[in-house]
Design a protein around this motif. Sequence first.
Motif, PDB file in Angstrom:
ATOM      1  N   PHE A  92      32.660 -32.624  48.037  1.00  0.00           N
ATOM      2  CA  PHE A  92      33.186 -31.377  48.597  1.00  0.00           C
ATOM      3  C   PHE A  92      34.542 -31.621  49.277  1.00  0.00           C
ATOM      4  CE2 PHE A  92      33.344 -28.600  52.426  1.00  0.00           C
ATOM      5  CZ  PHE A  92      33.476 -27.369  51.795  1.00  0.00           C
ATOM      6  N   LEU A  93      34.605 -32.648  50.068  1.00  0.00           N
ATOM      7  CA  LEU A  93      35.860 -32.936  50.777  1.00  0.00           C
ATOM      8  C   LEU A  93      36.978 -33.263  49.792  1.00  0.00           C
ATOM      9  CD1 LEU A  93      34.627 -35.065  53.828  1.00  0.00           C
ATOM     10  CD2 LEU A  93      35.378 -32.673  53.841  1.00  0.00           C
ATOM     11  N   ARG A  94      36.615 -33.931  48.702  1.00  0.00           N
ATOM     12  CA  ARG A  94      37.608 -34.226  47.657  1.00  0.00           C
ATOM     13  C   ARG A  94      38.283 -32.927  47.202  1.00  0.00           C
ATOM     14  NH1 ARG A  94      34.425 -35.426  42.615  1.00  0.00           N
ATOM     15  NH2 ARG A  94      34.162 -33.174  42.876  1.00  0.00           N
ATOM     16  N   ASP A  95      37.472 -31.913  46.992  1.00  0.00           N
ATOM     17  CA  ASP A  95      38.053 -30.679  46.466  1.00  0.00           C
ATOM     18  C   ASP A  95      38.719 -29.836  47.553  1.00  0.00           C
ATOM     19  OD1 ASP A  95      37.280 -31.588  44.041  1.00  0.00           O
ATOM     20  OD2 ASP A  95      35.476 -30.340  43.901  1.00  0.00           O
ATOM     21  N   VAL A  96      38.275 -30.020  48.779  1.00  0.00           N
ATOM     22  CA  VAL A  96      39.038 -29.417  49.880  1.00  0.00           C
ATOM     23  C   VAL A  96      40.432 -30.039  49.914  1.00  0.00           C
ATOM     24  CG1 VAL A  96      39.182 -29.055  52.365  1.00  0.00           C
ATOM     25  CG2 VAL A  96      36.943 -28.976  51.222  1.00  0.00           C
ATOM     26  N   MET A  97      40.455 -31.322  49.766  1.00  0.00           N
ATOM     27  CA  MET A  97      41.733 -32.038  49.737  1.00  0.00           C
ATOM     28  C   MET A  97      42.593 -31.544  48.570  1.00  0.00           C
ATOM     29  SD  MET A  97      43.246 -34.764  51.247  1.00  0.00           S
ATOM     30  CE  MET A  97      42.141 -36.080  51.752  1.00  0.00           C
ATOM     31  N   ARG A  98      41.967 -31.374  47.422  1.00  0.00           N
ATOM     32  CA  ARG A  98      42.703 -30.942  46.228  1.00  0.00           C
ATOM     33  C   ARG A  98      43.305 -29.562  46.427  1.00  0.00           C
ATOM     34  NH1 ARG A  98      38.936 -31.880  41.811  1.00  0.00           N
ATOM     35  NH2 ARG A  98      40.010 -33.848  41.368  1.00  0.00           N
ATOM     36  N   GLY A  99      42.559 -28.693  47.065  1.00  0.00           N
ATOM     37  CA  GLY A  99      43.019 -27.315  47.209  1.00  0.00           C
ATOM     38  C   GLY A  99      43.919 -27.064  48.404  1.00  0.00           C
ATOM     39  N   ASN A 100      44.174 -28.106  49.187  1.00  0.00           N
ATOM     40  CA  ASN A 100      44.928 -27.888  50.422  1.00  0.00           C
ATOM     41  C   ASN A 100      45.897 -29.028  50.669  1.00  0.00           C
ATOM     42  OD1 ASN A 100      43.438 -25.455  51.817  1.00  0.00           O
ATOM     43  ND2 ASN A 100      41.841 -26.778  50.935  1.00  0.00           N
ATOM     44  N   ARG A 101      46.562 -29.374  49.600  1.00  0.00           N
ATOM     45  CA  ARG A 101      47.505 -30.483  49.638  1.00  0.00           C
ATOM     46  C   ARG A 101      48.521 -30.280  50.761  1.00  0.00           C
ATOM     47  NH1 ARG A 101      47.608 -35.624  47.942  1.00  0.00           N
ATOM     48  NH2 ARG A 101      49.738 -36.346  48.307  1.00  0.00           N
ATOM     49  N   GLY A 102      48.669 -31.276  51.584  1.00  0.00           N
ATOM     50  CA  GLY A 102      49.699 -31.214  52.613  1.00  0.00           C
ATOM     51  C   GLY A 102      49.272 -30.520  53.880  1.00  0.00           C
ATOM     52  N   ASP A 146      19.675 -32.524  55.409  1.00  0.00           N
ATOM     53  CA  ASP A 146      19.858 -33.032  54.037  1.00  0.00           C
ATOM     54  C   ASP A 146      21.236 -32.637  53.502  1.00  0.00           C
ATOM     55  OD1 ASP A 146      19.680 -30.361  53.398  1.00  0.00           O
ATOM     56  OD2 ASP A 146      17.792 -30.544  52.266  1.00  0.00           O
ATOM     57  N   ALA A 147      21.471 -32.968  52.248  1.00  0.00           N
ATOM     58  CA  ALA A 147      22.805 -32.813  51.666  1.00  0.00           C
ATOM     59  C   ALA A 147      23.238 -31.352  51.591  1.00  0.00           C
ATOM     60  CB  ALA A 147      22.848 -33.446  50.276  1.00  0.00           C
ATOM     61  N   ASN A 148      22.347 -30.480  51.148  1.00  0.00           N
ATOM     62  CA  ASN A 148      22.746 -29.078  51.000  1.00  0.00           C
ATOM     63  C   ASN A 148      23.046 -28.441  52.354  1.00  0.00           C
ATOM     64  OD1 ASN A 148      22.693 -29.047  48.191  1.00  0.00           O
ATOM     65  ND2 ASN A 148      20.482 -28.642  48.136  1.00  0.00           N
ATOM     66  N   CYS A 149      22.271 -28.807  53.353  1.00  0.00           N
ATOM     67  CA  CYS A 149      22.585 -28.313  54.698  1.00  0.00           C
ATOM     68  C   CYS A 149      23.916 -28.891  55.179  1.00  0.00           C
ATOM     69  CB  CYS A 149      21.463 -28.676  55.675  1.00  0.00           C
ATOM     70  SG  CYS A 149      19.941 -27.729  55.419  1.00  0.00           S
ATOM     71  N   LEU A 150      24.142 -30.162  54.879  1.00  0.00           N
ATOM     72  CA  LEU A 150      25.411 -30.773  55.281  1.00  0.00           C
ATOM     73  C   LEU A 150      26.589 -30.043  54.660  1.00  0.00           C
ATOM     74  CD1 LEU A 150      27.092 -33.007  56.621  1.00  0.00           C
ATOM     75  CD2 LEU A 150      26.542 -34.502  54.696  1.00  0.00           C
ATOM     76  N   LEU A 151      26.458 -29.651  53.404  1.00  0.00           N
ATOM     77  CA  LEU A 151      27.535 -28.906  52.744  1.00  0.00           C
ATOM     78  C   LEU A 151      27.830 -27.606  53.487  1.00  0.00           C
ATOM     79  CD1 LEU A 151      26.564 -29.348  48.982  1.00  0.00           C
ATOM     80  CD2 LEU A 151      28.675 -30.169  50.077  1.00  0.00           C
ATOM     81  N   HIS A 152      26.789 -26.839  53.785  1.00  0.00           N
ATOM     82  CA  HIS A 152      27.004 -25.574  54.487  1.00  0.00           C
ATOM     83  C   HIS A 152      27.618 -25.794  55.862  1.00  0.00           C
ATOM     84  CE1 HIS A 152      25.214 -22.732  51.692  1.00  0.00           C
ATOM     85  NE2 HIS A 152      24.195 -23.544  51.498  1.00  0.00           N
ATOM     86  N   VAL A 153      27.103 -26.783  56.564  1.00  0.00           N
ATOM     87  CA  VAL A 153      27.611 -27.058  57.914  1.00  0.00           C
ATOM     88  C   VAL A 153      29.087 -27.468  57.852  1.00  0.00           C
ATOM     89  CG1 VAL A 153      27.477 -28.750  59.782  1.00  0.00           C
ATOM     90  CG2 VAL A 153      25.400 -27.579  58.999  1.00  0.00           C
ATOM     91  N   ALA A 154      29.404 -28.349  56.905  1.00  0.00           N
ATOM     92  CA  ALA A 154      30.785 -28.830  56.820  1.00  0.00           C
ATOM     93  C   ALA A 154      31.737 -27.682  56.497  1.00  0.00           C
ATOM     94  CB  ALA A 154      30.889 -29.923  55.757  1.00  0.00           C
ATOM     95  N   ARG A 155      31.318 -26.825  55.583  1.00  0.00           N
ATOM     96  CA  ARG A 155      32.173 -25.701  55.234  1.00  0.00           C
ATOM     97  C   ARG A 155      32.380 -24.799  56.447  1.00  0.00           C
ATOM     98  NH1 ARG A 155      33.425 -20.795  52.931  1.00  0.00           N
ATOM     99  NH2 ARG A 155      34.463 -20.912  50.908  1.00  0.00           N
ATOM    100  N   HIS A 156      31.316 -24.535  57.151  1.00  0.00           N
ATOM    101  CA  HIS A 156      31.405 -23.699  58.343  1.00  0.00           C
ATOM    102  C   HIS A 156      32.365 -24.311  59.369  1.00  0.00           C
ATOM    103  CE1 HIS A 156      30.160 -21.069  61.595  1.00  0.00           C
ATOM    104  NE2 HIS A 156      29.938 -22.141  62.327  1.00  0.00           N
ATOM    105  N   CYS A 157      32.254 -25.603  59.568  1.00  0.00           N
ATOM    106  CA  CYS A 157      33.122 -26.262  60.554  1.00  0.00           C
ATOM    107  C   CYS A 157      34.586 -26.184  60.125  1.00  0.00           C
ATOM    108  CB  CYS A 157      32.696 -27.718  60.737  1.00  0.00           C
ATOM    109  SG  CYS A 157      31.099 -27.893  61.551  1.00  0.00           S
TER     110      CYS A 157
END
Lengths: 788, 788
Positions: free
Chosen positions: B400-410, B560-571
């Motif tokens: 997920f973070l990889r694609d956050v990085m991809r979509g928000n270069r710089g 777990d992983a799916n909860c981590l995804l939601h939490v990370a996105r929210h943060c």
Amino acid sequence: MTLALTDKELKDIDDYWAAANYLCVGMLYLRDNPLLRTPLQAQHIKRRLLGHWGSDPGQNFVWVHLNRLIRHRDLNVVYISGPGHGAPATLANAYLEGTYSEVYPDRSPDESGMKRFFTLFSHPAGVGSHCTPETPGSINEGGELGYSLSHAFGAAFDNPDLLVVPVIGDGEAETGPMATSWHSNKFLNPAQDGAVLPILHLNGYKIANPTILARISPEELLDLFRGYGYTPYLVEGSDPAAMHRAMAQTLDTCVDLIQQIQTRARADGPGVRPRWPMIILRTPKGWTAPKDLDGHHIEGFWRAHQVPILDVADNPRHLAVLEAWMRSYRPQELFDAQGRLIPRLRALAPVGVRRISANPHANGGLLRAPLNLPDVHAYAVPVPNPGHAYMESTYVLGQFLRDVMRGNRGRFRVFSPDENASNRLQAIYEVSKKAWMANVLPEDSDGSELSPDGHVMEMLSEHTLEGWLEGYVLTGRHGFLSTYEAFAHIIDSMVNQHAKWLAKCKTEVRWRASVPSLNILLSSTVWRQDHNGFTHQDPGFLDVITNKEAIVTRIYLPPDANCLLHVARHCLESTDYVNVIVADKQAHLQFLDIEAAARHCAKGIGIWPWASSDADAEPDVVIASAGDIVTAEALAATAILRAALPDLRIRFVNVVDLFKLQPNTEHAHGLSDRDFDSLFTRDKPVIFNFHGYPQLIHKLTYRRANEVNIHVRGYKEKGSINTPMQLAINNQVDRFNLVIDVIDRVPRLVSAGAHLKEHMKDQIIEHLRYAMEEGTDRPDVVGWTWPF
Amino acid sequence: MTLALTDKELKDIDDYWAAANYLCVGMLYLRDNPLLRTPLQAQHIKRRLLGHWGSDPGQNFVWVHLNRLIRHRDLNVVYISGPGHGAPATLANAYLEGTYSEVYPDRSPDESGMKRFFTLFSHPAGVGSHCTPETPGSINEGGELGYSLSHAFGAAFDNPDLLVVPVIGDGEAETGPMATSWHSNKFLNPAQDGAVLPILHLNGYKIANPTILARISPEELLDLFRGYGYTPYLVEGSDPAAMHRAMAQTLDTCVDLIQQIQTRARADGPGVRPRWPMIILRTPKGWTAPKDLDGHHIEGFWRAHQVPILDVADNPRHLAVLEAWMRSYRPQELFDAQGRLIPRLRALAPVGVRRISANPHANGGLLRAPLNLPDVHAYAVPVPNPGHAYMESTYVLGQFLRDVMRGNRGRFRVFSPDENASNRLQAIYEVSKKAWMANVLPEDSDGSELSPDGHVMEMLSEHTLEGWLEGYVLTGRHGFLSTYEAFAHIIDSMVNQHAKWLAKCKTEVRWRASVPSLNILLSSTVWRQDHNGFTHQDPGFLDVITNKEAIVTRIYLPPDANCLLHVARHCLESTDYVNVIVADKQAHLQFLDIEAAARHCAKGIGIWPWASSDADAEPDVVIASAGDIVTAEALAATAILRAALPDLRIRFVNVVDLFKLQPNTEHAHGLSDRDFDSLFTRDKPVIFNFHGYPQLIHKLTYRRANEVNIHVRGYKEKGSINTPMQLAINNQVDRFNLVIDVIDRVPRLVSAGAHLKEHMKDQIIEHLRYAMEEGTDRPDVVGWTWPF
């Protein structure tokens, strides 16, 4: 004194190094066949491969060369292993020197002992992969990085015949605490202190990255250490023979230089700060491991950081690589038929306490002598009536510490980040100046209090101070650190780790002797930040301390100067604790004379009958306090209530020893439920005015019968550059809000207290208005005294 | 581009400097007669003299010269005031530039406004003596020292047209975090990032001591900064005219050099790391104050640190000295009849957003744009049945973070102390390498993942990373820091201070726009330290966080992983919080599919019906958990109980959002008592398996009706290099001990559970025996799955 290595010496040293390296690889891999008497097979391999190889060969290299130095010159050397997970090197050498088997007889110096030595490494509940308290010869916990150099200087202070050699990992060198601790050389006096010879082990990589210092130019690297004030010597390469010769010569040169510096300083006085030598040892990471495997680099690369080849149990080809690697050290030539190191090599290690692994300074409790402590009565503040006089409690403490310093020259130091005078401890300068080996200017005579032989340590780095203090007490001497309360959080992690060290020693490592406690005074506290404001308001260090094991933690909140004297004396007498004392530096009301303070501090908690109106009967309400400023406010509230509501039965309880609040099942100082209930009742409202964050009291008392009725006031992050009374009111620890709290919680005051409650609200408004208009608190608050 | 100062420019600059210095003295002393229209009298003096003069004139000197640079070259400059208590300089310049009056209209640019400006300085609840969030143009809280340089680099990353100028106090320079943050230059890419021009303000003294860097030889000083990789320029002296000429020329030279570096890098690629310039500005402390008073040094000495002359209200002779000092700045020539800075001088300041005090980067929320965040469903772990599959949750997060990085270069960076791969976030390297401007070797192609334009920041300094991250988010960009849980304590104090900054901004400083949250992932957690052991076991960072204001703190323990995804996105979507996420890096059981995880995380706490056996009726016992590993153990205990005691009505509650436990009166996320009781009942036993120190749960729940029945298990400092199950058993968070806890607390199990309890004890003994013999946990534990 520099002698080139003879060929025989070179071979001996190289063989000894090979033996140490062999043991390191054995620790990582083997659970059987420790000397490879038979071909290596999968069943000899551990089930889980855990551990670190990367810095081991470099550290073994340093150690074998230190052994040569010690034997040639009869040096007294403490070795400090900075590269966190390099314990196999320290363990291997302790084993080769026999110390390990002396301390842990089940790991005997023979084949069966070696098998057990290997097996227990990284085995559950066994031996860690970084240096721990269980490691003979170590005073530096390798789990958290950054403190090896400050520990080294702490060990060297006041140990004039000691040479402390910290090996500093280039990963560790990136940490902040390490980066500033290089400046410790401005505080080391060659006349009175030992020497520190730092060896930066530049092996190039951390877990998965190159290190910064390995990837700057040689010029920058040398400039950096020259800039830090050292004379750097570079030992660089990968060819063992050439490296042995270079290292032997460089170490000889460095020790010659150190001895020249010391000889001159001890004859002629410390003079100007010398440029101490340091060594930059540049070797491949995982030196002597296979160069590569399956197209990936191992030796000289980050892949050598942990276990370089992981699948040896399942991959016969890799197993063969491992076997060839291990046999490259020729174990059959280095260990005899019984599995003992051969006599030719055993003779290379120093003997007895000259063995690095057996140096008594690294088990400093062996060298500990109790402090000569003056009688606190000599410093007593006269308190004919409780609550009438004001005094700066820490100023009084300063006079006591001055005489502790006087009576314990050379084994007691006081540490502070440029805040001893700010914290009112300036009396200590009458006996000892601030240690200072940097340049001095004529204007320093105007009160800077600097001297090369000072025993007051001031540098604007809480990390370095704490590291020095830890090194000083772990080598058996005594110290006292004072710091601004809020910024104690800077060293949270260091104190955590020290507490863990102490807890391990007390519960499991019986061969370690007790060391003096780590004493920390938190001053310039949250409640007096008139011009520092919000950033300087954080009493949460206590919360961090309460997470550590009860057997090593003590927290004291003396309400006044005489209590502070007793508490400080007690802490300085104690061993193996982290003692935290909270005492503000401003002038505060004094409550107990020195005799009453002695009784109160001995109990740690107690009813103050002179403040109470319950006539030893069941009270209507308990007003409790812990902390100097909040105690004065709680008393002022009590006075208002007693004047306005003379029938109200108030019991006043003061807490000095915070852990009294915990059950005795949780902490040795804890009260039994019966004693707790006898103070706080089982059902009456308790208004608890606390110095710190209020929830800490709930955390400590949550099992008590009356917990539900304990209403705690404390700091709740409501602050700015307030006057003391403003800040108290904002956080509701002030006398007026406390009176309201009592009225709200004692049922029979619902109507009887209504008028008083209104009056309190008016007082709050009036005080806030006055402070905003006048910029100070009302004189009737500033000068308030106990009216009875 | 270097132009020598003309005589007119020199006079203008010197006058502007005098005006700023005058204002600083005015802030310290005056409550009336701000422009000395009449002779100075005691009644014009503040009642309490609080504040700091020492570094003010030096900082004013820097500021006026930066103004010249900005006007000449149209530069975009952020100024960072490192010397803690030097706020008067920043305030004076913000006032002279008009920004202060725009933000605080009551402090208008005229005589009455100036009077109020002076009066509110160091006045209760007024303006602090170090830079605070209330200070326009500042992103660096000056209360705690050591972070100005890392903040500066954080601001400069990905801001190619920005020039950040941190003035670093020589006291601050002694701190560890500062000492290592000089190495930030190995991470700054001249092609994509802005520039940092550090100015070390060597004024020689701290509160009461000389500074180290002022007392080493000039050669050492220059070597040190060359070693850090800079080209140092020395501007030294006390004669204003000579100093103005030297400073103007040096700044021109430095900016020329910076622009050459940038031009070349932007044309030809970043190339080799440049040697950026830095300036050592050596001036007297308290420059332009009286040289001495009553035989004590003031100017050029530590006595100039705070208010240099304290008794002016009572001592007419000292009052005259103050008046002469103030009049030496010729206020009547600098301010007009209305009290405004004269036009000739006003013209020296830049205008609009080019004013340093009005630079929008220093109110970074103005520049904030939300992240483009991918849909978390794309990364969902399939969970057809709860508790059957194992997965490394942080590995999923990495994608997920990889694609956050991809979509928000710089405008998005990930920070970690060499632990991103160790923490299983390595997928990010597919999009961005690790930022690296130091040397590169051929072997780095074997997986080192280095690149000058990398946006993953790795250095072995938690302090530097946290400082970079703070600088990055305070200038409106987004970031994510992952660190080993235990070592988050290293940055306790930094995070404390950032939380205080945010709280002030949210409650009082309305003109500051919201900034992205500070997101911290704690991984490599306490429960998986098979080879790191005791030192790496400390979940207490959460305790520190809970002491900060509820309005800025959030803590998540996704199971777990799916909860981590939601939490990370929210943060990552949120603003103005410190978000702490706890998630271990090892493979763990997965419980919720992505939809169920969405619902669970939205509520933050909830019953897991599939794990419960209470059929929505009143349970016999509540088993609750917060944290990934402890949730699996709690579920395993539930499974044992359900199998053995099918009549037992168990309710299983999982907590993701820890502050749900607090009352809604304490925290916005808190549950009402009614909702809390509906989950935890008002009288049934609750067995709470917690990731951290158990008392934290009591701290959060102490007001709840059922608190007395909440039995919390968690980490209690019982650890070594244990297997996971050993460690769990030692701390009693394991399934077997939890079953025993339930049996002990449910009255009707006294006899019904007796056999099961014996069985559990046997299991504990058997598991401990197995772990000690085999070095691992039993396969039935390692591979356990939910059996229903």
